[in-house]
Design a protein around this motif. Structure first.
Motif, PDB file in Angstrom:
ATOM      1  N   VAL A 129       0.859  -1.295   0.272  1.00  0.00           N
ATOM      2  CA  VAL A 129       0.089  -0.507  -0.020  1.00  0.00           C
ATOM      3  C   VAL A 129       0.429   1.643  -0.325  1.00  0.00           C
ATOM      4  N   GLN A 130       1.817   0.989   0.571  1.00  0.00           N
ATOM      5  CA  GLN A 130       3.179   2.571   0.927  1.00  0.00           C
ATOM      6  C   GLN A 130       3.404   2.581  -0.614  1.00  0.00           C
ATOM      7  N   ARG A 131       3.234   1.664  -1.417  1.00  0.00           N
ATOM      8  CA  ARG A 131       4.379   1.855  -2.785  1.00  0.00           C
ATOM      9  C   ARG A 131       3.404   2.841  -3.163  1.00  0.00           C
ATOM     10  N   GLY A 132       2.067   2.594  -3.097  1.00  0.00           N
ATOM     11  CA  GLY A 132       0.782   3.053  -4.288  1.00  0.00           C
ATOM     12  C   GLY A 132       1.020   4.783  -3.529  1.00  0.00           C
ATOM     13  N   VAL A 133       1.542   5.054  -2.966  1.00  0.00           N
ATOM     14  CA  VAL A 133       0.473   6.499  -2.043  1.00  0.00           C
ATOM     15  C   VAL A 133       1.872   7.744  -3.088  1.00  0.00           C
ATOM     16  N   LEU A 134       3.015   7.393  -3.835  1.00  0.00           N
ATOM     17  CA  LEU A 134       3.182   8.305  -4.533  1.00  0.00           C
ATOM     18  C   LEU A 134       2.479   8.873  -5.806  1.00  0.00           C
ATOM     19  N   PRO A 135       2.574   7.722  -6.590  1.00  0.00           N
ATOM     20  CA  PRO A 135       1.021   7.388  -7.409  1.00  0.00           C
ATOM     21  C   PRO A 135       0.393   8.356  -7.234  1.00  0.00           C
ATOM     22  N   LEU A 136      -0.331   8.302  -6.381  1.00  0.00           N
ATOM     23  CA  LEU A 136      -2.141   8.754  -6.135  1.00  0.00           C
ATOM     24  C   LEU A 136      -1.906  10.240  -5.982  1.00  0.00           C
ATOM     25  N   PHE A 137      -0.501  10.279  -4.584  1.00  0.00           N
ATOM     26  CA  PHE A 137      -0.741  12.283  -4.532  1.00  0.00           C
ATOM     27  C   PHE A 137      -0.032  13.015  -5.851  1.00  0.00           C
ATOM     28  N   LEU A 142      10.481   9.362 -11.074  1.00  0.00           N
ATOM     29  CA  LEU A 142      11.128   9.421 -12.499  1.00  0.00           C
ATOM     30  C   LEU A 142       9.911   9.284 -13.618  1.00  0.00           C
ATOM     31  N   PRO A 143       9.392   8.196 -13.496  1.00  0.00           N
ATOM     32  CA  PRO A 143       8.054   7.825 -14.463  1.00  0.00           C
ATOM     33  C   PRO A 143       7.495   8.805 -15.167  1.00  0.00           C
ATOM     34  N   TYR A 144       6.833   9.871 -14.290  1.00  0.00           N
ATOM     35  CA  TYR A 144       6.668  10.741 -14.168  1.00  0.00           C
ATOM     36  C   TYR A 144       7.111  12.053 -15.239  1.00  0.00           C
ATOM     37  N   LEU A 145       8.149  11.817 -14.913  1.00  0.00           N
ATOM     38  CA  LEU A 145       8.903  12.662 -15.912  1.00  0.00           C
ATOM     39  C   LEU A 145       8.236  12.781 -17.098  1.00  0.00           C
ATOM     40  N   ASN A 146       8.088  11.847 -17.644  1.00  0.00           N
ATOM     41  CA  ASN A 146       7.619  10.980 -19.419  1.00  0.00           C
ATOM     42  C   ASN A 146       6.119  11.398 -19.040  1.00  0.00           C
ATOM     43  N   ASN A 147       5.398  11.630 -18.440  1.00  0.00           N
ATOM     44  CA  ASN A 147       4.154  11.795 -18.566  1.00  0.00           C
ATOM     45  C   ASN A 147       3.101  13.197 -19.546  1.00  0.00           C
ATOM     46  N   ALA A 148       2.109  12.509 -20.165  1.00  0.00           N
ATOM     47  CA  ALA A 148       1.041  13.177 -20.879  1.00  0.00           C
ATOM     48  C   ALA A 148       0.780  14.285 -20.530  1.00  0.00           C
ATOM     49  N   GLN A 149       0.620  14.531 -19.342  1.00  0.00           N
ATOM     50  CA  GLN A 149      -0.058  15.594 -18.542  1.00  0.00           C
ATOM     51  C   GLN A 149       1.281  16.243 -18.608  1.00  0.00           C
ATOM     52  N   ALA A 150       1.246  17.651 -18.803  1.00  0.00           N
ATOM     53  CA  ALA A 150       1.775  18.377 -18.158  1.00  0.00           C
ATOM     54  C   ALA A 150       1.747  19.150 -16.770  1.00  0.00           C
ATOM     55  N   ILE A 151       1.064  18.916 -16.357  1.00  0.00           N
ATOM     56  CA  ILE A 151       0.593  19.133 -14.897  1.00  0.00           C
ATOM     57  C   ILE A 151       1.447  18.290 -13.922  1.00  0.00           C
ATOM     58  N   LEU A 152       1.598  16.331 -14.541  1.00  0.00           N
ATOM     59  CA  LEU A 152       1.766  15.690 -13.581  1.00  0.00           C
ATOM     60  C   LEU A 152       3.308  15.375 -13.627  1.00  0.00           C
ATOM     61  N   ARG A 153       3.607  16.266 -15.131  1.00  0.00           N
ATOM     62  CA  ARG A 153       4.905  16.296 -14.728  1.00  0.00           C
ATOM     63  C   ARG A 153       5.836  17.394 -14.288  1.00  0.00           C
ATOM     64  N   GLU A 154       5.384  18.332 -14.079  1.00  0.00           N
ATOM     65  CA  GLU A 154       5.718  19.528 -13.429  1.00  0.00           C
ATOM     66  C   GLU A 154       5.711  19.106 -12.310  1.00  0.00           C
ATOM     67  N   ALA A 155       4.781  17.974 -11.725  1.00  0.00           N
ATOM     68  CA  ALA A 155       4.674  17.700  -9.913  1.00  0.00           C
ATOM     69  C   ALA A 155       5.724  17.152  -9.094  1.00  0.00           C
ATOM     70  N   ALA A 156       5.967  15.926 -10.748  1.00  0.00           N
ATOM     71  CA  ALA A 156       7.137  15.053 -10.563  1.00  0.00           C
ATOM     72  C   ALA A 156       8.730  16.163 -10.543  1.00  0.00           C
ATOM     73  N   VAL A 157       8.374  17.201 -11.391  1.00  0.00           N
ATOM     74  CA  VAL A 157       9.629  17.928 -11.144  1.00  0.00           C
ATOM     75  C   VAL A 157       9.902  18.618  -9.720  1.00  0.00           C
TER      76      VAL A 157
END
Length: 209
Positions: free
Chosen positions: A52-60, A122-137
């Motif tokens: 469950v802890q592994r799912g926390v960051l993707p959920l955020f 790191l995989p979110y740096l390649n997400n199609a959504q700019a808002i998620l790429r920005e959040a990852a950075v």
């Protein structure tokens, strides 16, 4: 209530896919993850905590998804995860007023956790959504200050961020450039924490505007 196996919960963890899923499929996946978390009972609760802890960051990250239904499902799943983990501060992340200082206090509590979440982001740096790429950075920039004097790790982070300097979204380009500049200073001055403190303050202040 159902007894949920470790394997089932792990496979349903809402981690980023190498392929872009439809918003509807993403919503269903996250909702199923929530249902599975809520169904865990008895001895299974303890054995499932790591998964469950592994799912926390993707959920955020997906609480900021541009699709409202995905964002809502992510907030609900994050609350369910917080209940199972008995991690009260996680619920602060679903509040509209949450800031990146709240994120740092809630998620990055020690170096081990910082390294784990860094890898997940790191995989979110390649997400199609700019808002998620920005959040990852932004998350990577904040988390990097907890990694200590590990220049090889900082170099890997910089290598991952470099392509975003040419991102199609201006806000992502700007944030990636600022983060790289500060992390580059950090690599050249391994005994100083000033640059990473500055980065954290800059990232948080910019987000709170």
């Amino acid at each position: 209530m159902l007894t949920v196996s470790r394997e089932r919960l792990f496979l349903k963890s809402p981690s980023p896919s190498p392929y872009q899923e439809s918003s509807r499929l993403q919503e269903l996946s996250i909702s199923l993850f929530r249902d599975l978390v809520e169904a865990v009972v008895g001895n299974d609760r303890k054995s499932m905590k790591k998964e469950v802890q592994r799912g926390v960051l993707p959920l955020f990250f997906h609480t900021q998804d541009k699709t409202d239904s995905v964002s809502k499902a992510s907030r609900e799943a994050l609350c369910a995860a917080a209940d199972l983990l008995k991690w009260k501060k996680l619920k602060d992340l679903v509040q509209p007023q949450q800031t990146w200082r709240t994120v740092e206090r809630s998620l990055v509590r020690d170096r081990r956790r910082a390294e784990e979440y860094m890898e997940q982001s790191l995989p979110y740096l390649n997400n199609a959504q700019a808002i998620l790429r920005e959040a990852a950075v932004r998350f990577i920039g904040i988390t990097a200050r907890h990694l200590g004097n590990r220049n090889e790790k900082l170099q890997d982070i910089c290598d991952a961020l470099q392509p975003l300097v040419n991102d199609a979204e201006p806000s992502v380009r700007s944030l990636a450039s600022q983060t790289l500049m500060t992390l580059g200073t950090r690599r050249k001055q391994p005994t100083s924490w000033w640059s990473l403190r500055t980065l954290c303050c800059w990232l948080c202040r910019d987000r709170e505007r």
